[in-house]
Motif scaffolding. Structure first.
Motif, PDB file in Angstrom:
ATOM      1  N   LEU A 177       0.831  -1.186   0.000  1.00 48.35           N
ATOM      2  CA  LEU A 177       0.000   0.000   0.000  1.00 48.35           C
ATOM      3  C   LEU A 177       0.877   1.252   0.000  1.00 48.35           C
ATOM      4  CD1 LEU A 177      -3.090  -0.134   0.034  1.00 48.35           C
ATOM      5  CD2 LEU A 177      -3.027   0.675   2.381  1.00 48.35           C
ATOM      6  N   GLY A 178       0.624   2.152  -0.923  1.00 44.42           N
ATOM      7  CA  GLY A 178       1.418   3.368  -1.050  1.00 44.42           C
ATOM      8  C   GLY A 178       2.390   3.320  -2.211  1.00 44.42           C
ATOM      9  N   ASP A 179       2.722   2.106  -2.714  1.00 45.20           N
ATOM     10  CA  ASP A 179       3.592   1.992  -3.889  1.00 45.20           C
ATOM     11  C   ASP A 179       2.825   2.442  -5.133  1.00 45.20           C
ATOM     12  OD1 ASP A 179       5.490   1.028  -2.223  1.00 45.20           O
ATOM     13  OD2 ASP A 179       5.471  -1.038  -2.977  1.00 45.20           O
ATOM     14  N   ASN A 180       3.575   2.879  -6.152  1.00 45.14           N
ATOM     15  CA  ASN A 180       2.927   3.385  -7.361  1.00 45.14           C
ATOM     16  C   ASN A 180       2.878   2.365  -8.501  1.00 45.14           C
ATOM     17  OD1 ASN A 180       5.579   3.339  -8.140  1.00 45.14           O
ATOM     18  ND2 ASN A 180       5.808   5.563  -8.291  1.00 45.14           N
ATOM     19  N   LYS A 181       3.381   1.157  -8.257  1.00 47.23           N
ATOM     20  CA  LYS A 181       3.282   0.126  -9.293  1.00 47.23           C
ATOM     21  C   LYS A 181       3.358  -1.257  -8.671  1.00 47.23           C
ATOM     22  CE  LYS A 181       8.245   0.089 -10.356  1.00 47.23           C
ATOM     23  NZ  LYS A 181       9.249   0.223 -11.439  1.00 47.23           N
ATOM     24  N   TRP A 182       2.871  -2.244  -9.434  1.00 44.03           N
ATOM     25  CA  TRP A 182       2.856  -3.624  -8.994  1.00 44.03           C
ATOM     26  C   TRP A 182       4.202  -4.288  -9.273  1.00 44.03           C
ATOM     27  CZ3 TRP A 182      -1.396  -6.263  -6.846  1.00 44.03           C
ATOM     28  CH2 TRP A 182      -2.590  -5.537  -6.797  1.00 44.03           C
ATOM     29  N   THR A 183       4.513  -5.307  -8.478  1.00 43.57           N
ATOM     30  CA  THR A 183       5.662  -6.175  -8.728  1.00 43.57           C
ATOM     31  C   THR A 183       5.138  -7.504  -9.255  1.00 43.57           C
ATOM     32  OG1 THR A 183       7.032  -5.171  -7.000  1.00 43.57           O
ATOM     33  CG2 THR A 183       7.612  -7.401  -7.705  1.00 43.57           C
ATOM     34  N   TYR A 184       5.636  -7.926 -10.422  1.00 43.10           N
ATOM     35  CA  TYR A 184       5.153  -9.151 -11.062  1.00 43.10           C
ATOM     36  C   TYR A 184       6.175 -10.258 -10.879  1.00 43.10           C
ATOM     37  CZ  TYR A 184       2.076  -5.686 -13.093  1.00 43.10           C
ATOM     38  OH  TYR A 184       1.182  -4.654 -13.248  1.00 43.10           O
ATOM     39  N   PHE A 185       5.695 -11.418 -10.471  1.00 39.68           N
ATOM     40  CA  PHE A 185       6.590 -12.532 -10.184  1.00 39.68           C
ATOM     41  C   PHE A 185       7.197 -13.087 -11.459  1.00 39.68           C
ATOM     42  CE2 PHE A 185       7.109 -17.179  -9.599  1.00 39.68           C
ATOM     43  CZ  PHE A 185       8.172 -17.125  -8.733  1.00 39.68           C
ATOM     44  N   ASP A 186       8.507 -13.260 -11.439  1.00 38.20           N
ATOM     45  CA  ASP A 186       9.237 -13.826 -12.576  1.00 38.20           C
ATOM     46  C   ASP A 186       9.293 -15.344 -12.422  1.00 38.20           C
ATOM     47  OD1 ASP A 186      10.916 -14.530 -14.604  1.00 38.20           O
ATOM     48  OD2 ASP A 186      12.580 -13.228 -14.006  1.00 38.20           O
ATOM     49  N   ARG A 187       8.782 -16.069 -13.414  1.00 37.27           N
ATOM     50  CA  ARG A 187       8.716 -17.523 -13.330  1.00 37.27           C
ATOM     51  C   ARG A 187      10.059 -18.211 -13.588  1.00 37.27           C
ATOM     52  NH1 ARG A 187       3.962 -20.582 -13.683  1.00 37.27           N
ATOM     53  NH2 ARG A 187       2.043 -19.375 -13.682  1.00 37.27           N
ATOM     54  N   THR A 188      11.101 -17.463 -13.880  1.00 33.81           N
ATOM     55  CA  THR A 188      12.401 -18.076 -14.165  1.00 33.81           C
ATOM     56  C   THR A 188      12.819 -19.014 -13.041  1.00 33.81           C
ATOM     57  OG1 THR A 188      13.075 -16.097 -15.383  1.00 33.81           O
ATOM     58  CG2 THR A 188      14.812 -17.625 -14.698  1.00 33.81           C
ATOM     59  N   GLY A 189      13.121 -20.242 -13.406  1.00 33.27           N
ATOM     60  CA  GLY A 189      13.517 -21.226 -12.403  1.00 33.27           C
ATOM     61  C   GLY A 189      12.363 -22.055 -11.884  1.00 33.27           C
ATOM     62  N   TYR A 190      11.148 -21.701 -12.313  1.00 34.04           N
ATOM     63  CA  TYR A 190       9.964 -22.460 -11.898  1.00 34.04           C
ATOM     64  C   TYR A 190       9.319 -23.089 -13.133  1.00 34.04           C
ATOM     65  CZ  TYR A 190      10.358 -20.066  -7.415  1.00 34.04           C
ATOM     66  OH  TYR A 190      10.812 -19.593  -6.219  1.00 34.04           O
ATOM     67  N   GLU A 191       8.501 -24.106 -12.901  1.00 26.43           N
ATOM     68  CA  GLU A 191       7.828 -24.777 -14.008  1.00 26.43           C
ATOM     69  C   GLU A 191       6.876 -23.801 -14.689  1.00 26.43           C
ATOM     70  OE1 GLU A 191       6.318 -28.749 -13.446  1.00 26.43           O
ATOM     71  OE2 GLU A 191       7.425 -28.931 -11.575  1.00 26.43           O
ATOM     72  N   ILE A 192       7.129 -23.513 -15.949  1.00 34.71           N
ATOM     73  CA  ILE A 192       6.403 -22.461 -16.636  1.00 34.71           C
ATOM     74  C   ILE A 192       4.922 -22.777 -16.818  1.00 34.71           C
ATOM     75  CG2 ILE A 192       6.859 -23.331 -18.970  1.00 34.71           C
ATOM     76  CD1 ILE A 192       7.255 -20.360 -19.770  1.00 34.71           C
ATOM     77  N   TRP A 193       4.571 -24.074 -16.887  1.00 33.43           N
ATOM     78  CA  TRP A 193       3.176 -24.425 -17.108  1.00 33.43           C
ATOM     79  C   TRP A 193       2.429 -24.660 -15.794  1.00 33.43           C
ATOM     80  CZ3 TRP A 193       1.935 -22.868 -21.528  1.00 33.43           C
ATOM     81  CH2 TRP A 193       2.806 -22.980 -22.610  1.00 33.43           C
ATOM     82  N   SER A 194       3.097 -24.491 -14.673  1.00 29.08           N
ATOM     83  CA  SER A 194       2.433 -24.672 -13.391  1.00 29.08           C
ATOM     84  C   SER A 194       1.492 -23.491 -13.111  1.00 29.08           C
ATOM     85  CB  SER A 194       3.481 -24.775 -12.274  1.00 29.08           C
ATOM     86  OG  SER A 194       2.862 -24.867 -11.014  1.00 29.08           O
ATOM     87  N   LEU A 195       0.294 -23.787 -12.660  1.00 28.51           N
ATOM     88  CA  LEU A 195      -0.674 -22.747 -12.342  1.00 28.51           C
ATOM     89  C   LEU A 195      -0.724 -22.513 -10.846  1.00 28.51           C
ATOM     90  CD1 LEU A 195      -3.635 -23.824 -14.666  1.00 28.51           C
ATOM     91  CD2 LEU A 195      -1.818 -22.178 -15.147  1.00 28.51           C
ATOM     92  N   TYR A 196      -0.836 -21.254 -10.459  1.00 33.83           N
ATOM     93  CA  TYR A 196      -0.985 -20.910  -9.047  1.00 33.83           C
ATOM     94  C   TYR A 196      -2.471 -20.872  -8.731  1.00 33.83           C
ATOM     95  CZ  TYR A 196       3.878 -19.691  -9.730  1.00 33.83           C
ATOM     96  OH  TYR A 196       5.213 -19.745 -10.051  1.00 33.83           O
ATOM     97  N   GLU A 197      -2.891 -21.706  -7.770  1.00 35.19           N
ATOM     98  CA  GLU A 197      -4.315 -21.925  -7.536  1.00 35.19           C
ATOM     99  C   GLU A 197      -4.862 -21.183  -6.325  1.00 35.19           C
ATOM    100  OE1 GLU A 197      -4.481 -26.181  -7.315  1.00 35.19           O
ATOM    101  OE2 GLU A 197      -4.813 -26.372  -9.466  1.00 35.19           O
ATOM    102  N   ASP A 198      -4.037 -20.965  -5.316  1.00 38.66           N
ATOM    103  CA  ASP A 198      -4.533 -20.298  -4.112  1.00 38.66           C
ATOM    104  C   ASP A 198      -3.377 -19.560  -3.453  1.00 38.66           C
ATOM    105  OD1 ASP A 198      -6.305 -19.426  -2.235  1.00 38.66           O
ATOM    106  OD2 ASP A 198      -6.996 -21.424  -1.653  1.00 38.66           O
TER     107      ASP A 198
END
Length: 223
Positions: A177-198
């Motif tokens: 809260l208070g930041d002016n932009k979002w941080t997006y998670f970089d999938r590098t090193g993780y299974e690219i086709w894995s879905l985050y469910e919860d």
């Protein structure tokens, strides 16, 4: 002469709140104004699970007490679109401009005129990658799959981190809260086709359930 309900002494409000028996009366108490809301919040009463059910009236919701299977006589006003999350007593929505908004239900009570600071709009999402923004805008309430917050955005604004799972491939994004932009998670090193469910947010740490082998992954927000 109008009564100044918001300026009543906290000691007096505390005495009134202690005499409330029904949980519905506690909700109504919290909806009067900001100072009454804080008195009710600080009492740490056991919360009763509630559901929001769309009413026949335009942009109107009813509160349902699931433990007693009863629709309460307390209506809330908000557009009839999907809420992408609820956390720490707040609701979370996403609009056609990909703006994520935090809403306190006390603001939604029908008859209230002042917004106070019970509605907080975050910077719009602008994730990297190629996808059809126009197509997602038509179904904006589904663009954010799930959302949660780590702390109350009013009483603990400095500790409030919003974490979301968003389309098109169930990606992760975070913002303090208070930041002016979002941080997006970089999938590098993780299974690219894995879905985050919860996702659950505790302090600066996110606990995410991945569809890949039903893994539980932790991330720490540090920026």
């Amino acid at each position: 002469m109008e009564s100044d309900w918001e300026s009543l002494p906290e000691e007096l409000l505390d005495l009134v709140f202690k005499r409330l028996v029904l949980h519905l009366d506690s909700l109504r108490f919290a909806a009067v104004c900001k100072s009454w809301y804080w008195v009710s919040k600080n009492k740490q009463i056991d919360s009763v699970p509630m559901l929001l059910i769309p009413d026949r009236q335009k942009d109107t919701w009813n509160l349902c007490d699931v433990t007693n299977d009863k629709v309460l006589k307390m209506q809330l006003r908000w557009m009839k679109k999907r809420f992408c999350g609820s956390s720490k007593g707040w609701l979370i929505v996403c609009d056609e401009n990909f703006v994520v908004t935090l809403i306190n239900p006390s603001f939604m009570v029908k008859g209230r005129k002042e917004k106070e600071n019970f509605i907080i709009r975050l910077p719009p999402l602008n994730p990297p990658g190629q996808y059809r923004r126009s197509a997602h805008a038509k179904h904006c309430e589904y663009f954010v799959y799930k959302a949660t917050i780590s702390a109350d955005p009013i009483s603990n604004a400095n500790d409030c981190i919003v974490a979301i799972i968003y389309e098109p491939r169930c990606e992760l994004a975070f913002i303090r809260l208070g930041d002016n932009k979002w941080t997006y998670f970089d999938r590098t090193g993780y299974e690219i086709w894995s879905l985050y469910e919860d996702i659950a947010q505790i302090g600066d740490t996110s606990y995410v359930v991945s569809s890949s082998k039903s893994q539980l992954i932790t991330f720490e927000y540090t920026t």
